[in-house]
Every structure is written in structure tokens, then in C-alpha cells.
Design a protein around this motif. Structure first.
Motif, mmCIF file in Angstrom:
data_model
loop_
_atom_site.group_PDB
_atom_site.id
_atom_site.type_symbol
_atom_site.label_atom_id
_atom_site.label_comp_id
_atom_site.label_asym_id
_atom_site.label_seq_id
_atom_site.Cartn_x
_atom_site.Cartn_y
_atom_site.Cartn_z
ATOM 1 N N ALA A 20 29.076 52.099 40.781
ATOM 2 C CA ALA A 20 27.908 52.635 41.482
ATOM 3 C C ALA A 20 26.628 52.023 40.935
ATOM 4 O O ALA A 20 25.719 51.667 41.697
ATOM 5 N N THR A 21 26.531 51.909 39.621
ATOM 6 C CA THR A 21 25.359 51.262 39.030
ATOM 7 C C THR A 21 25.272 49.810 39.472
ATOM 8 O O THR A 21 24.199 49.312 39.826
ATOM 9 N N ALA A 22 26.402 49.110 39.461
ATOM 10 C CA ALA A 22 26.405 47.722 39.920
ATOM 11 C C ALA A 22 25.963 47.618 41.369
ATOM 12 O O ALA A 22 25.304 46.646 41.761
ATOM 13 N N ALA A 23 26.303 48.625 42.181
ATOM 14 C CA ALA A 23 25.945 48.606 43.602
ATOM 15 C C ALA A 23 24.441 48.695 43.823
ATOM 16 O O ALA A 23 23.960 48.380 44.913
ATOM 17 N N SER A 24 23.693 49.102 42.817
ATOM 18 C CA SER A 24 22.230 49.101 42.954
ATOM 19 C C SER A 24 21.672 47.688 42.930
ATOM 20 O O SER A 24 20.559 47.452 43.406
ATOM 21 N N PHE A 25 22.415 46.721 42.365
ATOM 22 C CA PHE A 25 21.936 45.349 42.198
ATOM 23 C C PHE A 25 20.579 45.329 41.491
ATOM 24 O O PHE A 25 19.751 44.455 41.738
ATOM 25 N N ASP A 26 20.349 46.292 40.601
ATOM 26 C CA ASP A 26 19.057 46.430 39.940
ATOM 27 C C ASP A 26 19.248 46.527 38.430
ATOM 28 O O ASP A 26 19.649 47.574 37.919
ATOM 29 N N PRO A 27 18.959 45.464 37.680
ATOM 30 C CA PRO A 27 19.105 45.528 36.226
ATOM 31 C C PRO A 27 18.248 46.606 35.579
ATOM 32 O O PRO A 27 18.622 47.140 34.524
ATOM 33 N N ILE A 40 17.716 49.619 36.650
ATOM 34 C CA ILE A 40 18.465 50.874 36.711
ATOM 35 C C ILE A 40 19.601 50.866 35.689
ATOM 36 O O ILE A 40 19.846 51.867 35.006
ATOM 37 N N ALA A 41 20.283 49.726 35.562
ATOM 38 C CA ALA A 41 21.339 49.626 34.554
ATOM 39 C C ALA A 41 20.771 49.800 33.152
ATOM 40 O O ALA A 41 21.369 50.477 32.304
ATOM 41 N N ARG A 42 19.623 49.205 32.897
ATOM 42 C CA ARG A 42 19.040 49.300 31.563
ATOM 43 C C ARG A 42 18.626 50.730 31.249
ATOM 44 O O ARG A 42 18.856 51.230 30.137
ATOM 45 N N GLU A 43 18.000 51.399 32.192
ATOM 46 C CA GLU A 43 17.555 52.770 31.940
ATOM 47 C C GLU A 43 18.735 53.716 31.766
ATOM 48 O O GLU A 43 18.690 54.648 30.968
ATOM 49 N N GLY A 44 19.809 53.479 32.518
ATOM 50 C CA GLY A 44 21.015 54.275 32.304
ATOM 51 C C GLY A 44 21.562 54.076 30.902
ATOM 52 O O GLY A 44 21.938 55.033 30.215
ATOM 53 N N GLY A 45 21.601 52.806 30.456
ATOM 54 C CA GLY A 45 22.045 52.533 29.102
ATOM 55 C C GLY A 45 21.144 53.142 28.057
ATOM 56 O O GLY A 45 21.620 53.698 27.051
ATOM 57 N N ALA A 46 19.833 53.073 28.279
ATOM 58 C CA ALA A 46 18.889 53.653 27.324
ATOM 59 C C ALA A 46 19.072 55.160 27.216
ATOM 60 O O ALA A 46 18.994 55.732 26.115
ATOM 61 N N MET A 47 19.324 55.809 28.342
ATOM 62 C CA MET A 47 19.543 57.249 28.317
ATOM 63 C C MET A 47 20.816 57.594 27.547
ATOM 64 O O MET A 47 20.830 58.499 26.694
ATOM 65 N N VAL A 83 17.601 60.515 35.608
ATOM 66 C CA VAL A 83 18.016 59.114 35.485
ATOM 67 C C VAL A 83 19.365 58.907 36.170
ATOM 68 O O VAL A 83 19.571 57.942 36.913
ATOM 69 N N ALA A 84 20.298 59.830 35.920
ATOM 70 C CA ALA A 84 21.623 59.737 36.540
ATOM 71 C C ALA A 84 21.534 59.848 38.052
ATOM 72 O O ALA A 84 22.223 59.133 38.791
ATOM 73 N N GLN A 85 20.671 60.742 38.535
ATOM 74 C CA GLN A 85 20.545 60.921 39.983
ATOM 75 C C GLN A 85 19.930 59.688 40.637
ATOM 76 O O GLN A 85 20.380 59.258 41.711
ATOM 77 N N LEU A 86 18.921 59.124 40.014
ATOM 78 C CA LEU A 86 18.310 57.915 40.560
ATOM 79 C C LEU A 86 19.334 56.798 40.684
ATOM 80 O O LEU A 86 19.393 56.087 41.687
ATOM 81 N N ALA A 87 20.167 56.627 39.641
ATOM 82 C CA ALA A 87 21.188 55.584 39.680
ATOM 83 C C ALA A 87 22.186 55.837 40.797
ATOM 84 O O ALA A 87 22.602 54.908 41.499
#
Length: 748
Positions: free
Chosen positions: A118-125, A127-134, A357-361
Motif C-alpha cells: 500500500a505504501t509502495a502504491a503511493s509512489f511517494d518517497p 510518505i514512505a519516509r514519514e511512515g518509517g520515521a513514525m 500518518v498511517a491514515q494518510l499513507a
């Protein structure tokens, strides 16, 4: 949150309100070279016993009494060296949140991100970075300083049980998104691994299978994904896989660990084993394994007494022991984990902010696959809505295995497994985020009824009486087991077909670990791929369905039209693996022998993974890689393509609709006249207001344009003409240009 992320939120009016800013990040950690130099100085002051103690780690559930220090129930523990300031290391799973699979830590919850797909489906690094930071922030607050995150394995087979933990089928997308997530985790001064190195592409026989592929194809596919992720994320550690690669165990594979990772890529951190993946001492150490992790899950503690004996006998040089310890400390120092002291007690976590953060992703990754007659977003004139199936009244499904998060709000459904490889550490688990409740909150004027779908007559009657029917379908997948086929389980295909026959205005919402077959697709006007959407998944789905959020996800993996399209229609070695398990059960005294019998998996597709395979075979999938619809429309201006030493393409993107939305332009390339399929060479995600136009420039990743040549060794771009496609998905060839490139070579 990072300023870019906050700006992204503020600019997108259709997305949930911006999340509060976090405190400024700590100073940047040292370079890898400086960290390695400092690590060498520390190791020079160690005794031999102290060095050896760093090279093997405990598995806390089975390690009581083996350390005087506190053992937090988790994945791993390595004691420190107080006199030298070497910290205790505590390891936790994993990529989707701080895991607590079967509630080893009673009452401990964490924020559950949506699946990595699902994170990959955003095609947005971002969003991936903020998920990892959280996730990293929560890990630190819970006193963990190593996260076993960073799953980069390419999803070669749509039925793979662990696909939901990975970043899709394309090496560029997986590498960029995985690298961003790793960087986010490590922004907290803790280590993230990158895993599972390499070719851990199926769960059936994962402990014994021999993945076979030629070097050029491996370099251009799975290894390229790892290479990009390591370059962009700088992970402190690499975790080697269970399986063999071309005849050698991944954790004692000289080609992978020494030649590729440490020599060609110059990696300075440490290689840790997967839990139960070590088969030797001298061979593993000399081949590049630096640390035996989860030692209790191996037949013996290879990196203690056996390794000492190997050093004494000259089979392992003392210089190699020093290198192993140095690499371990380098990974800790370079990420900040060495110097940023862990809290003495668990810290308070702002779970409400982290849930945003999870909801945005989840919202960014949900993919609108089909929307005939603009059935979605749900019309506000719809007064009667039937919600059917999928336990939508209770919550949303999550994937099983070591990544399982016990999320805030608890598990409304939790089903233990009675048998199978995953039974000891897995439960079928839902997060407490009900799509039904979220829809009712979003549409207070509508009458929204729910039926569980078990009674077909009841379900079709409810659908027929409604203005719109929304049927939720689920497919549970887990680590340690692959799904036997791509059909929805429990007769859900029949349910969806019957609902669609009874109600022309039917929406299908899929909560799955990856692609599924859709024999009913042409009869269902609206299809939404929600993946495993995490602990705010119900709210995210409701926002997409009602139009509060404009869908913008794109498929990171191809959805086949039928089971015969992928390279392998079902798990390789399924019958062999079952037969070996039966032999082990019937002959307990020799069970270990049977469980180590290997079988080959030949990757005939080579580097042509996923969408490249479909193009090579001239097959049309159900939904192509990169596909995804929106509630607005985007148009592209005529592109300007530049060649020479590299490929760049510049073009205008216009939101020609009436809603704000996000688009994902994609650049595909191939050498003109070659038989090789086109490859994703660049992408970006942009958010535009209605009527807004923005100039976009994409630059092709040169290693995607090149081919790997083992004779150099390295990457070679052949001089000549190349086809360049500006596309909306991997099958789109509506805007193809040609450009001439100079020849070039690059190091491995």
C-alpha cells in the motif's frame, strides 16, 4: 514531520488535516568512513571474548537466564560492553510498525501502518519516509534500537505469502520507496535493516529452496532494488535470507555478501542472519556473515564455541573477527544508535498523531481500479446503502507473520491457527477500524445496512433493496505460507457476482495481500484495491468512497487476468515441501535432515519481473503495473525528450477536472529494436488544484537504461536510439518518443 511532508499535506485540500510538527531532528550522524574509523579504534581495545560476544545475539523468548541485563520480549538482544561504551542492542520487528505478534509484551500496542504494498502504491518517497520515521520513533520510545524493517524483495509471484511486506515488482520503485522508509526509521538514531538478501521471493520451502538465476538478470532485478535502497537509505545492517542462491545458502554466499555487497557496493555496515538461517561457522564467517541473530533458532550457536575453534585452527583469520566486530559498531555509529542513549523506561507516544500518518499513507495507497459510469464517489443522493461482507462491521484485515502489529484499539477479530508452518507465531488479526462505522459517520443522512455475506439470499436481497451495494472481500496472507492460488477464498467470488447481478450499482472493496483474480470484474462497475490498510483503514476507505479524499494510488504489482499468465501459476515445490514435512513428522529423530532437503526454483523470467514478463509474453493483464484512476482527469502536454549522456523528459501536466488530485507520471525506456521489454526509469507524484498546470522533468535512472555485463564487470549503455514512453501505467504506449544516447559504462 519534515517540512516537505507538511507542505504536501497543506497543499492537498482533499487530504486529511496536517499532522503536528515533530521536534527538530538530531544532528546528522557521521559518514560511513568516519564511523568505520572510530569503530576500528574501539575494536582495537577489545578482548577476544568481547569481540565474539558481539557476533551472536539472543532470541529473548528462548533466552531466559542467558544475560544479566533486562530481556524485553522481542526479536533479538545483544549485550553491550559497558567499559567501552558499546550499547545494549534490542531488536524488534518490523516494517509495518513495532510488532508484538502474539502479544509477547502484554498490553503493549503500536501504530499499524498499511501494508508495504500500500505504501509502495503511493509512489511517494515522502510518505514512505514519514511512515518509517513514525515507526522508528515508536521503536525508540519502546527502547528498541534496531528495527528488522526494510523489506525490498521483488514480488516475482502474485501468490507470495509475504508480498504485502514488500514494495512491489519493480526494482526502481522498490529501491526508492524502501530506501526512503529506511532513512525515515534511522532518522530516530536507530538502525534499520534492509532484507532479505536475496531472492526470498516465496514462502513455500523458504528455509531450503535454491533460487537459480544468472548474474546479469539478478543484478538487473532484485540486486538493483537492494542497491538503490542501500544508497538512498544507508541502512546500518543487511539481513541475509533463509534460502540458497545459485547453490549456496544466502547467509554463507560469498558472491552476495563479499563480492556484491561489500566489494562492489562498498557497504560498511554489518550483515546479520535471518532467525534460523545459519548453517556453519567458518564458511559463513569467511563468506561475509558478521552476526548470527536469534541464535536459539539455529541448530547450534555457530558464532561462539565453533567460531572460536575455527580461529584457533586458522580456518577464520583474526582479522576477519576484527572486521565482523568493526562492521557491527560501524552500523551502530553511522546511524546514531551508538551515541543516542535509549530511554531507561518506555516513553509516552502520541498515538493519535501517529495514526494520522498511517491514515494518510493508506489514503495515498488505495487504488481505484475501475469506476464505470462514475459510480464513485458515492452520490450524496444515495439514501440506502448495503455494506456486505469482509467483517466490515468489525475492522480491517492485516497480514500475518513477524510484521504483525498489535495496534492501538485492539484486535476485534483474532483467530489462532490450528496447523501449518505459521501456527506457532501467527494469528489472523483485524485492526479495530470499521469501514461500516466510518461510512455511517461520513454519511449521516444515509441508511446504511450491514449483512455479513454468509447467507447469499440475505446478501442479494439487501443489495437489491439498496441504491448502492458495497461488498468487502478479503484474502489473508502470511509469512511462512503462500496462498495456493489467486482466487478469493470462502466463495467470495460467487458472492460478488451474485451481488452485482442483483444490484447494478455495486462497488467491490478488496482487502488483500496482493493480486487476486476477478472473474466478476466486467460486471462490477467500481473496484477499489484497499490492500491491508492499517489501523485507520476503515476511515481511509470511507474517505475514498465518499470523495473526501481523491484516490491517487497506483499499482506496484501487476494483476493478472487469469492464473496462467504469471511465470508460475502456483507455489514451486509445494508438493515437495509438504512431503518433507510429512517425513519429518513421521521420523522425528531425523526431522532436521528432511527439513534441509533443498529443491530448485528456476527464475525463467530473469530480470523481466512483473510487467516486463507480461510485455515479453505479449499478454494483457487485468490491471497493469502503475494503473490507478482518479476522480479528476490529468492531461499531458507534448514532451520534450533530451538524450546524449542521459535521458530527460520535460512535459506539462494539467488537472483538467474539477477536483484537486494527485497524479503519477511514469517514464519507461527500452533500446530501439531490442527484444527487451520497456522498464520503469523514473516517476514522480504531483498534487494539482483544478485547472492547475505544472512543468515536470523526469530523469531516467541510468542503471535501468543500461544492461549489466558480467564481463566488464559493470553496467553498459549501448550507444544508439532508445524508445521513451511517457505513460500512465506500464501498458500505456500513447506517448512514445525516440532519443539517441551515447555509449557509457558504469561500475557494478
Amino acid at each position: 514531520m519534515r517540512h516537505r511532508f507538511a507542505a504536501l499535506l497543506a497543499a492537498a485540500a482533499f487530504i486529511a488535516p496536517a499532522v503536528a510538527q515533530t521536534p527538530p531532528p538530531a544532528p546528522a550522524p557521521p559518514t560511513d568512513a568516519a564511523a568505520a574509523e572510530r569503530a576500528r579504534g574501539i575494536v582495537a581495545r577489545m578482548t577476544f571474548d568481547e569481540k565474539i560476544a558481539l557476533l551472536h545475539g539472543l532470541f529473548p523468548p528462548m533466552a531466559a537466564g542467558k544475560t544479566p541485563n533486562e530481556l524485553i520480549p522481542s526479536a533479538g538482544h545483544v549485550d553491550g560492553i559497558a567499559r567501552l561504551g558499546v550499547p545494549i542492542v534490542r531488536k524488534s520487528d518490523a516494517s509495518l510498525g513495532v510488532a508484538n505478534q502474539v502479544e509477547q509484551r502484554k498490553g503493549d500496542v503500536a501504530t499499524a501502518m498499511p501494508s508495504a504494498l500500500a505504501t509502495a502504491a503511493s509512489f511517494d518517497p515522502a510518505i514512505a519516509r514519514e511512515g518509517g520515521a513514525m515507526i522508528g520513533a515508536e521503536a525508540r520510545a519502546k527502547r528498541f534500537n534496531v528495527l528488522l524493517a526494510g523489506g525490498i524483495n521483488l514480488t516475482r509471484d502474485p501468490w507470495g505469502g509475504r508480498n504485502f511486506e514488500y514494495m512491489g515488482e519493480d526494482p526502481l520503485l522498490a529501491g526508492v520507496m524502501g530506501g526512503a522508509q529506511i532513512a525515515g526509521v534511522q532518522s530516530n538514531g536507530i538502525v534499520s535493516t534492509v532484507k532479505h538478501f536475496a531472492l526470498n521471493a516465496q514462502e513455500t520451502g523458504r528455509m531450503v529452496l535454491d533460487a537459480r538465476i544468472d548474474e546479469a538478470a539478478l543484478r538487473m532485478s532484485d540486486l538493483l532494488a537492494f542497491q538503490i535502497a542501500i544508497e538512498q537509505g544507508r541502512p546500518g545492517s543487511v539481513m541475509c535470507a533463509y534460502n540458497k542462491v545459485n547453490g549456496d545458502w544466502a547467509c554463507e554466499n560469498d558472491f552476495l555478501l563479499n563480492k556484491v555487497l561489500k566489494r562492489d557496493w562498498g557497504y560498511r555496515g554489518w550483515v546479520m542472519s535471518d532467525w534460523g538461517a545459519v548453517h556453519s561457522s567458518a564458511k559463513a564467517a569467511n563468506a561475509g556473515l558478521d552476526q548470527q541473530a536469534g541464535q536459539e533458532l539455529d541448530p547450534q550457536i555457530w558464532f561462539d564455541a565453533p567460531l572460536r575453534a575455527d580461529v584457533a585452527a586458522g580456518r577464520v583469520p583474526m582479522a576477519r573477527i576484527d572486521d565482523m566486530a568493526t562492521r557491527y559498531l560501524t552500523g551502530l555509529i553511522a546511524t546514531g544508535a551508538y551515541d543516542r542513549a535509549m530511554p531507561e523506561a518506555a516513553q509516552t507516544i502520541d498515538y493519535a498523531r501517529h495514526a494520522d500518518v498511517a491514515q494518510l499513507a493508506a489514503e495515498a495507497g488505495i487504488v481505484l481500479l475501475r469506476n464505470e459510469r462514475d459510480l464513485l464517489p458515492l452520490a450524496r443522493t444515495a439514501r440506502r446503502i448495503a455494506v456486505i461482507g469482509g467483517a466490515a462491521d468489525k475492522g480491517v484485515l492485516s497480514g500475518g507473520g513477524s510484521s504483525q502489529v498489535r495496534s492501538v484499539g485492539g484486535a476485534p477479530i483474532e483467530i489462532p491457527l490450528a496447523h501449518g508452518p505459521a501456527a506457532s507465531f501467527v494469528r489472523v488479526t483485524y485492526h479495530a477500524s470499521s469501514p461500516l462505522a466510518a461510512l455511517r459517520k461520513a454519511l449521516p443522512e444515509a441508511e446504511i445496512a450491514f449483512v455479513d455475506g454468509r447467507n447469499l439470499s440475505e446478501a442479494t436481497e439487501a443489495a437489491a433493496k439498496a441504491d448502492i451495494a458495497i461488498v468487502f472481500a478479503t484474502q489473508w496472507t502470511t509469512e511462512a505460507e503462500d496462498v495456493p492460488d489467486l482466487r478469493l477464498p470462502d466463495h467470495q467470488d460467487a458472492l460478488i457476482a451474485a451481488i452485482a447481478a442483483a444490484q447494478p450499482a455495486t462497488v467491490a472493496v478488496l482487502e488483500t495481500g496482493g493480486p487476486v483474480l476477478m472473474p466478476w470484474a466486467d460486471k462490477v462497475p467500481a473496484i477499489v484495491q484497499a490492500w491491508y490498510p492499517g489501523q485507520r483503514g476503515g476511515e481511509a476507505i470511507a474517505n475514498i468512497l465518499t470523495g473526501r479524499v481523491n484516490p491517487s494510488g497506483r499499482l506496484p504489482i501487476t494483476f493478472p487476468a487469469h492464473a496462467g499468465q504469471p511465470p508460475r501459476p502456483y507455489p514451486v515445490g509445494l508438493e515437495t515441501a509438504r512431503a518433507l514435512e510429512n517425513k519429518a513428522a513421521a521420523d522425528p529423530a531425523n526431522a532436521g535432515k528432511y527439513r534441509l532437503e533443498s529443491f530448485p526454483v528456476d527464475y525463467q523470467e530473469g530480470a523481466d519481473v512483473g510487467y516486463r514478463w507480461y510485455e515479453r509474453q505479449d499478454q494483457t493483464p487485468r490491471f497493469a503495473f502503475g494503473h490507478g484512476l482518479s476522480y479528476t482527469r490529468f492531461t499531458y502536454g507534448t514532451p520534450t525528450v533530451t538524450g546524449g549522456k542521459g535521458i530527460t523528459i520535460a512535459f506539462d501536466v494539467t488537472n483538467s477536472g474539477k477536483r484537486a488530485g494527485a497524479d503519477v507520471p511514469q517514464l519507461y525506456v527500452s533500446r530501439d529494436g531490442a527484444d527487451a521489454p520497456m522498464r520503469l526509469a523514473a516517476f514522480t507524484r504531483i498534487t494539482l488544484a483544478p485547472g492547475e498546470t505544472r512543468r515536470v522533468t523526469l530523469t531516467a535512472e541510468p542503471r535501468v537504461v543500461a544492461d549489466y555485463d558480467p564481463r566488464l564487470p559493470g553496467w553498459r549503455i549501448a550507444p544508439g536510439r532508445y524508445r521513451v514512453a511517457l505513460a500512465r501505467d506500464a501498458a500505456d504506449r500513447s506517448m512514445v518518443s525516440t532519443v539517441t544516447l551515447d555509449g557509457a559504462t558504469m561500475k557494478p
